[in-house]
Design an enzyme around this catalytic site. Structure first.
Site, short mmCIF file in Angstrom:
data_model
loop_
_atom_site.label_atom_id
_atom_site.label_comp_id
_atom_site.label_asym_id
_atom_site.label_seq_id
_atom_site.Cartn_x
_atom_site.Cartn_y
_atom_site.Cartn_z
N HIS A 264 36.78 101.79 104.32
CA HIS A 264 38.01 101.16 104.83
C HIS A 264 38.60 100.19 103.79
O HIS A 264 39.78 100.29 103.43
CB HIS A 264 37.67 100.41 106.12
N GLU A 265 37.76 99.30 103.33
CA GLU A 265 38.26 98.30 102.37
C GLU A 265 38.67 98.96 101.06
O GLU A 265 39.58 98.49 100.38
CB GLU A 265 37.23 97.19 102.14
N HIS A 268 42.29 99.76 101.31
CA HIS A 268 43.14 98.60 101.05
C HIS A 268 43.18 98.29 99.54
O HIS A 268 44.24 98.04 98.97
CB HIS A 268 42.59 97.36 101.76
N GLU A 294 47.30 98.99 106.36
CA GLU A 294 46.26 99.53 107.25
C GLU A 294 46.28 101.06 107.25
O GLU A 294 45.25 101.69 107.46
CB GLU A 294 46.46 98.97 108.66
#
Lengths: 496, 496
Positions: A264-265, A268, A294
């Site tokens: 997920h990170e 980003h 997101e």
């Protein structure tokens, strides 16, 4: 790229604000990772001082010049972007007086501490006065900023430029019924276990760290421009275009939590890392909005990371370093990573139920901001909504109304951007497959370079040049459309 | 403590400068510890921007108020300290134009990176253009600041308020002959081995980390207010009164290098940590000078750390975690920690030869600043001086002229403060024993609390309230006197 003399002058003046932002980002990162415990008092004063200093520099040195540039003809897209982004900041700061900004800044460092204690002790009363004050201030902020239809609009716009309450309502009115249909079908089938053995299998932290690093290697994380550290809550922070740091946590069991936080990170981080080099140190050197940001993290975490093809790639890494995964087939791991099940905690929710958690928060926030309910009413309403949407009720505050840090950070109007991210991620998958080819094949062939370049060209490189709505149309050929997410969920979870 | 209204107003205005200093310190720490490699470019621009911003705030908001306060009667010591310290900054900045300050700030971030590469590749040519520019700028700075006798005075004064070249000459003229006498005697006796087995014994990094942490525990390092990290060059940085961080390095062999770096940095850290709480966020919340600071690190590293009594305390820790020390008696370890031998690297030098390394740098810097030699001449001169002072010559740049980071940090005039530190440390030992009792006994009884309190009361708590020369007289009853160090060395090393 930048040619207009006034814009060049503006960027020159902006440089010191960028430097202050750089320092503040590092201070934020440090506070969550390495700062010694007792450093917090001086750190929070230093942060507040620098935030006031930025405000003053913006209003004194930047505002007069931006004002001259607003509405000027003949600027190119980049120049217009600079003016747009800075003008948003100037207008906001001009409307919010220093004392309110200061009180909010103070609350942002104090309230999370109280929230953490309250959550630990499962004591909503402890957090209530802080949350009440935050809601009160945010309602004042909404009035000061102004809005056309609903005070929530003013708050939404801060996190997602141009987003209005009516957009959010339309979004959820498509999504919620469709998700609930899938959820009912899935629950009726009884395909997913109520508890999975792997959720309780313990891992060695060093082994898990190696897994995370190898996964980042596969995805193409540039270590010369980034780091992976540990924090209580995983996050990404862009300190500079060539210094983007992510964190994860190691809880010692249920390894997918640590792993998917990293993926997920990574999403980003990649966005921050692939902004056009020429936007470095300008106000455009960041994402277009929280929702678009997101969409990147969710694309990598869910669309890529929780796909069968990706689990194939993960398996040998997991088998080598964790070992205990050898007893599980790719299909079994895939199932473990994608278990659907109504649950109490948003951050642990699966792709199907996740947006119901967001919908709940949206409804409560909207009513709070409109003054229709009070902070006092939240716990009961929370439980009612949980029951209605997911058929379960928390037995404690910490599994309910006290679970999220956001409100303690004075962030009201932030949650809907999570669902926007999920929608855009699904929409992006669709677009990618039309433009490039089946994502599963690309993953299977480990051609992540293709994905990175696609995202860079479509979205990342533009930074904040365009408002999010315009960027979405430019990148995806049409506005955000929740139907893509509904279909993606339907396809992935209704055909077991 | 602070009562004068103008001083209170001054401190209020100073707060934001303190916050900028806080941020810059963190940025400096991060650059040396965790920053990803490619972050350096943007970091160096951000640092330079913030340093210019500090300058402007100081000159615009602080200077007019300080100017009013210079020479005002009736201020107490603390208030006078504030005015003195800020006035020094104002005067300095008024004399150095913005473009020079900016270039120096940028070099401070860029040149160390080049220096590191040059050292790794043993390539002096690579570093030469940077060092030449630094020398050129520092010479300009000396002219701009002005001096009475020698341009070097202007640079010395920055690091050690009130220090002049003639003081340094007097200091070395006492010290160098005395040291060389001891050295010759020691070498003639052949007591120390040319190579010690322990220098090549490898250690496990984790084990050594544990040793370092346990030693810091014995000394009383407050982990809630500090950290121990790893960097290429060990250092201490005071980010706040309650956030002081030290570093060491792990080279994998010759464990005393890592250990004594930690004890050294502990001395610096303790100084920062024991400044009076009420000086928090004021310009007095730092050491009196680099020399006084170094006296603290040297006191702990050499006077305490390399004493027989301390080695007694170390032995069980080393035996438990490193293991291989079990084959050595306390006396043998003591000898290993105190081997005297002409060597190439300053930071590895023993107590006897260390100040000869400083003397060499002092002579070279002084000639550089006077324009008597060029950067181009440094390598050869370096070797000549090494030969003359220590009877050995480096075979590579990295063991010679490229060994120290200081010049790349634009620090010229800094080295003499190391010898001042050594002198004051010896002088402090003398004073402590007169006031409290035999240091060896205190160490043997692990009563480090006594030492910490003594140092706090005599030196630390005063922060920068007094100029270093005054503080020394106040704390030690007389001015700095190199004879104490000469005697200490004579006593410790001539009676084997």
């Amino acid at each position: 790229m930048f040619e207009n003399k006034l814009v060049l002058e503006l960027l020159e003046r902006y440089r010191v604000l960028w430097a202050l932002g750089h320092a503040s980002s590092l201070m934020g990162w440090d506070s969550e990772t390495y700062m010694p415990r007792e450093g917090v008092e001086e750190r929070s004063i230093a942060s507040a001082e620098l935030s006031l200093l930025s405000r003053r520099l913006l209003l004194e040195n930047i505002a007069p010049l931006v004002e001259k540039l607003v509405g000027v003809e003949g600027l190119n897209d980049f120049e217009r972007g600079v003016v747009r982004v800075l003008w948003r900041d100037v207008e906001r700061l001009r409307r919010i007086p220093e004392n309110i900004q200061y009180e909010l800044a103070k609350l942002r460092s104090e309230a999370p501490v109280v929230w953490r204690e309250a959550r630990e002790k499962d004591d909503f009363e402890r957090f209530k006065p802080y949350l009440s004050r935050i809601v009160e201030l945010e309602r004042q902020v909404a009035e000061l900023l102004g809005y056309e239809e609903h005070p929530y609009d003013a708050l939404l716009d801060y996190y997602e430029e141009g987003l209005r309450d009516r957009d959010v309502r339309v979004m959820f009115s498509t999504l919620v019924p469709s998700i609930r249909r899938v959820l009912e079908k899935v629950m009726a089938e009884g395909y997913y276990p109520r508890e999975h053995v792997l959720e309780n299998v313990e891992y060695r932290r060093e082994a898990m760290e190696t897994v995370n690093r190898e996964v980042l290697n596969i995805l193409g994380f540039p270590w010369s421009k980034g780091r992976l550290d540990v924090s209580a809550h995983p996050f990404t922070i862009g300190i500079a275009l060539s210094d983007v740091r992510i964190t994860t946590r190691y809880e010692g069991r249920d390894f997918r939590r640590s792993l998917f936080a990293v993926i997920h990170e990574f999403g980003h981080a990649l966005y921050n890392l692939q902004v056009d080099e020429r936007l470095k140190m300008t106000p455009l050197a960041e994402g277009a909005s929280l929702g678009v940001h997101e969409s990147q993290s969710r694309f990598w975490e869910n669309i890529v990371g929780r796909s069968r093809a990706f689990v194939e790639l993960l398996k040998p890494i997991l088998d080598e370093h964790l070992g205990f995964t050898r007893d599980y087939s790719v299909e079994e791991l895939y199932k473990y990573f994608n278990i659907v099940r109504p649950s109490l905690i948003r951050v642990d929710a699966d792709e199907v139920t996740y947006n119901l958690h967001i919908y709940l928060r949206y409804e409560l926030e909207r009513m709070l901001v409109a003054g229709e309910i009070k902070v006092h009413d939240l716990p009961e309403l929370w439980n009612e909504y949980m029951d209605r949407l997911l058929g379960i009720k928390p037995k404690s505050y910490k599994d309910g109304v006290l679970q999220d840090i956001h409100w303690s950070l004075t962030a009201i109007g932030y949650f809907p951007t999570y669902t926007i991210g999920n929608i855009l991620a699904a929409q992006l998958k669709n677009r990618f497959e039309a433009d490039v080819g089946r994502l599963g094949d690309v993953i299977g062939e480990r051609r992540f370079e293709l994905v990175r370049v696609y995202l860079r060209e479509k979205i990342h490189k533009w930074g904040a040049v365009y408002p999010p709505k315009d960027l979405v149309v430019k990148a995806l050929g049409e506005p955000m459309n929740p139907v893509y997410l509904a279909e993606y969920i339907e396809n992935k979870y209704s055909r077991l």
